[in-house]
Scaffold this active site. Sequence first.
Site, PDB file in Angstrom:
ATOM      1  N   ARG A  60      11.752  -7.138  11.379  1.00 36.92           N
ATOM      2  CA  ARG A  60      11.243  -6.129  11.164  1.00 36.92           C
ATOM      3  C   ARG A  60      10.142  -5.521  12.629  1.00 36.92           C
ATOM      4  NH1 ARG A  60       4.886  -6.908   8.452  1.00 36.92           N
ATOM      5  NH2 ARG A  60       4.675  -7.940  10.310  1.00 36.92           N
ATOM      6  N   HIS A  97      -3.332   2.835  -2.838  1.00 37.01           N
ATOM      7  CA  HIS A  97      -2.239   1.815  -3.553  1.00 37.01           C
ATOM      8  C   HIS A  97      -3.591   2.568  -4.688  1.00 37.01           C
ATOM      9  CE1 HIS A  97      -2.700  -2.289  -4.247  1.00 37.01           C
ATOM     10  NE2 HIS A  97      -3.493  -2.146  -4.934  1.00 37.01           N
TER      11      HIS A  97
HETATM   12  C1  GAR Z   1       2.459   4.875  -6.436  1.00 35.71           C
HETATM   13  O1  GAR Z   1       1.083   4.816  -7.847  1.00 35.71           O
HETATM   14  C2  GAR Z   1       1.286   4.278  -5.272  1.00 35.71           C
HETATM   15  O2  GAR Z   1      -0.145   4.669  -5.249  1.00 35.71           O
HETATM   16  C3  GAR Z   1       1.897   3.291  -5.424  1.00 35.71           C
HETATM   17  O3  GAR Z   1       3.023   3.424  -5.511  1.00 35.71           O
HETATM   18  C4  GAR Z   1       3.073   4.429  -6.673  1.00 35.71           C
HETATM   19  C5  GAR Z   1       4.124   5.178  -5.776  1.00 35.71           C
HETATM   20  O4  GAR Z   1       4.545   6.729  -6.420  1.00 35.71           O
HETATM   21  N1  GAR Z   1       1.809   2.318  -4.002  1.00 35.71           N
HETATM   22  C6  GAR Z   1       1.795   0.580  -3.832  1.00 35.71           C
HETATM   23  O5  GAR Z   1       1.450   0.536  -4.864  1.00 35.71           O
HETATM   24  C7  GAR Z   1       1.298   0.296  -2.284  1.00 35.71           C
HETATM   25  N2  GAR Z   1       0.870  -0.566  -2.730  1.00 35.71           N
HETATM   26  P1  GAR Z   1       5.129   7.541  -6.253  1.00 35.71           P
HETATM   27  O6  GAR Z   1       6.415   7.828  -5.132  1.00 35.71           O
HETATM   28  O7  GAR Z   1       5.618   8.969  -7.634  1.00 35.71           O
HETATM   29  O8  GAR Z   1       4.444   8.399  -5.190  1.00 35.71           O
END
Ligand code: GAR
Length: 221
Positions: A73, A117
Site C-alpha cells: 500500500r 459514507h
Molecule cells: C456511495 O453510496 C458512497 O456513500 C459509498 O459508495 C457509493 C458510491 O456511489 N461509499 C462508501 O460506502 C465508502 N465507505 P457513487 O460511485 O455513485 O458515488
Amino acid sequence: MIRIMEPGPLQLGVLASGRGSNFDAICDAIDKGQLQAEIKILISDKNGAPVLQKAANRGIKTLFVNPQDFTGREDYERLLVEKLHEARVNIIALAGYMRLVGPIFLQAYANRILNIHPALLPSFTGLHAQRQAVEYGVKFSGCTVHIVDQGMDSGPIVMQAVVPVYDDDDEESLSERILEQEHNIYWRALQLFAQGRVYLSQRRVIIKQIATETITKSSVV
Ligand code: GAR
C-alpha cells in the site's frame, strides 16, 4: 482550534472506484457556481470504472492506478500522492473509493481528505452500510461527510443528513433515498472548506459563520 484551510477555490482531487454519481453531483455543483472548486484530477483504482468515463466526458484529467501493480500500500500511495501533487491538488474527496487510506496519504494531506459514507456515523461503518441499517432495524439512517483519519469511517464529522427507514425498505430502496442526500450534502461540505469556515477542535468540526458584511450572493448556499 485549527483552521483547516484558508478561503479560496479548492484544487480538488477525487478518488473513486465505481459508478461516480457523487463525482457527478460535485461536478454539477461546480458548473452551477455553487461550489468554488476545480477538479484537477480523478483517480480510480478500478480499471473501466464508469467514473473514469464520466470524468473524461467532462474533460477532466483521469488516471487509473492499479494497486496490484505495487508491492504494498505504501508504494501505491506514494505514487498517488506524487500524481496529486503534480496536479496541484490541495484537498481530496473520496467518492465511493472502496479502499482504506494509509499513513503516506494521511500525512501528505492531513485533515484534507474527505469521505462520504452512506450511514449516520458512527453507526454502520464499512461495507453495505445501508443493508446493515435495514437489518438492524433503525428508523432513521442517512449519510455522513467526514474527514478521513487512520481508522475506518472514524474521522471527524463535517456534515450529516438524516433519512427515514420505512418498514418495507430493502437495501436498494434505502440506498436510493440516502444517495439523494449524499448528492445534496457532499458539495455543501466541500464549499465550507472553500469558504475557509472549517475548524477542528480535538475531533469536533466547528463551522464558523461568515461575517455578515462578507456574505455575497455567490457565497450563500
Ligand atoms: C456511495 O453510496 C458512497 O456513500 C459509498 O459508495 C457509493 C458510491 O456511489 N461509499 C462508501 O460506502 C465508502 N465507505 P457513487 O460511485 O455513485 O458515488
